[in-house]
Design a protein around this motif. Structure first.
Motif, PDB file in Angstrom:
ATOM      1  N   MET A 182      47.079  31.273  44.052  1.00 18.67           N
ATOM      2  CA  MET A 182      45.678  30.958  43.945  1.00 18.67           C
ATOM      3  C   MET A 182      45.280  30.966  42.468  1.00 18.67           C
ATOM      4  N   ASN A 183      44.780  29.875  41.985  1.00 26.29           N
ATOM      5  CA  ASN A 183      44.414  29.719  40.585  1.00 26.29           C
ATOM      6  C   ASN A 183      42.881  29.704  40.467  1.00 26.29           C
ATOM      7  N   PRO A 184      42.266  30.767  39.883  1.00 27.00           N
ATOM      8  CA  PRO A 184      40.804  30.809  39.811  1.00 27.00           C
ATOM      9  C   PRO A 184      40.262  29.807  38.794  1.00 27.00           C
ATOM     10  N   ASN A 185      39.037  29.433  39.003  1.00 28.81           N
ATOM     11  CA  ASN A 185      38.355  28.514  38.105  1.00 28.81           C
ATOM     12  C   ASN A 185      38.121  29.220  36.766  1.00 28.81           C
ATOM     13  N   PRO A 186      38.538  28.629  35.632  1.00 31.29           N
ATOM     14  CA  PRO A 186      38.362  29.299  34.340  1.00 31.29           C
ATOM     15  C   PRO A 186      36.893  29.510  33.961  1.00 31.29           C
ATOM     16  N   LEU A 187      36.024  28.633  34.404  1.00 32.58           N
ATOM     17  CA  LEU A 187      34.603  28.793  34.102  1.00 32.58           C
ATOM     18  C   LEU A 187      34.035  30.031  34.798  1.00 32.58           C
ATOM     19  N   ILE A 188      34.437  30.237  36.034  1.00 34.72           N
ATOM     20  CA  ILE A 188      33.977  31.417  36.776  1.00 34.72           C
ATOM     21  C   ILE A 188      34.552  32.686  36.153  1.00 34.72           C
ATOM     22  N   SER A 189      35.799  32.638  35.736  1.00 32.64           N
ATOM     23  CA  SER A 189      36.410  33.803  35.088  1.00 32.64           C
ATOM     24  C   SER A 189      35.687  34.153  33.791  1.00 32.64           C
ATOM     25  N   ALA A 190      35.380  33.154  32.984  1.00 27.31           N
ATOM     26  CA  ALA A 190      34.682  33.396  31.722  1.00 27.31           C
ATOM     27  C   ALA A 190      33.275  33.929  31.969  1.00 27.31           C
ATOM     28  N   ALA A 191      32.584  33.368  32.944  1.00 23.28           N
ATOM     29  CA  ALA A 191      31.237  33.836  33.265  1.00 23.28           C
ATOM     30  C   ALA A 191      31.268  35.275  33.773  1.00 23.28           C
ATOM     31  N   SER A 192      32.296  35.630  34.518  1.00 23.41           N
ATOM     32  CA  SER A 192      32.420  36.998  35.027  1.00 23.41           C
ATOM     33  C   SER A 192      32.619  37.994  33.890  1.00 23.41           C
ATOM     34  N   VAL A 193      33.432  37.627  32.917  1.00 21.25           N
ATOM     35  CA  VAL A 193      33.671  38.507  31.774  1.00 21.25           C
ATOM     36  C   VAL A 193      32.391  38.685  30.963  1.00 21.25           C
TER      37      VAL A 193
END
Length: 70
Positions: free
Chosen positions: A1-12
């Motif tokens: 499962m490869n998460p969306n990089p935009l969602i990962s950045a927003a989470s950080v």
């Protein structure tokens, strides 16, 4: 499962903002308590020992215990 990089950045970014904003409250509270103690010492220099002792006890009670002991 490869998460969306935009969602990962927003989470950080959101986590960083949450931690930063959460640290403002205790800082303001401790600063207010210290300021009031200094004002009390300025008004009554003879009570410096009692005021300082109460300030130290307050800080130890609320800022040095694990959350489960509060």
């Amino acid at each position: 499962m490869n998460p969306n990089p935009l969602i990962s950045a927003a989470s950080v970014i959101a986590a960083g903002l949450a931690v930063g904003l959460a640290s403002i409250g205790p800082g303001v509270g401790q600063g207010t308590a210290a300021g009031q103690a200094v004002e009390g010492i300025a008004r009554q220099p003879g009570a410096e020992g009692k005021i300082r002792e109460q300030l130290i006890r307050f800080n130890n009670k609320f800022f040095n215990k694990p959350y489960k002991e509060l």
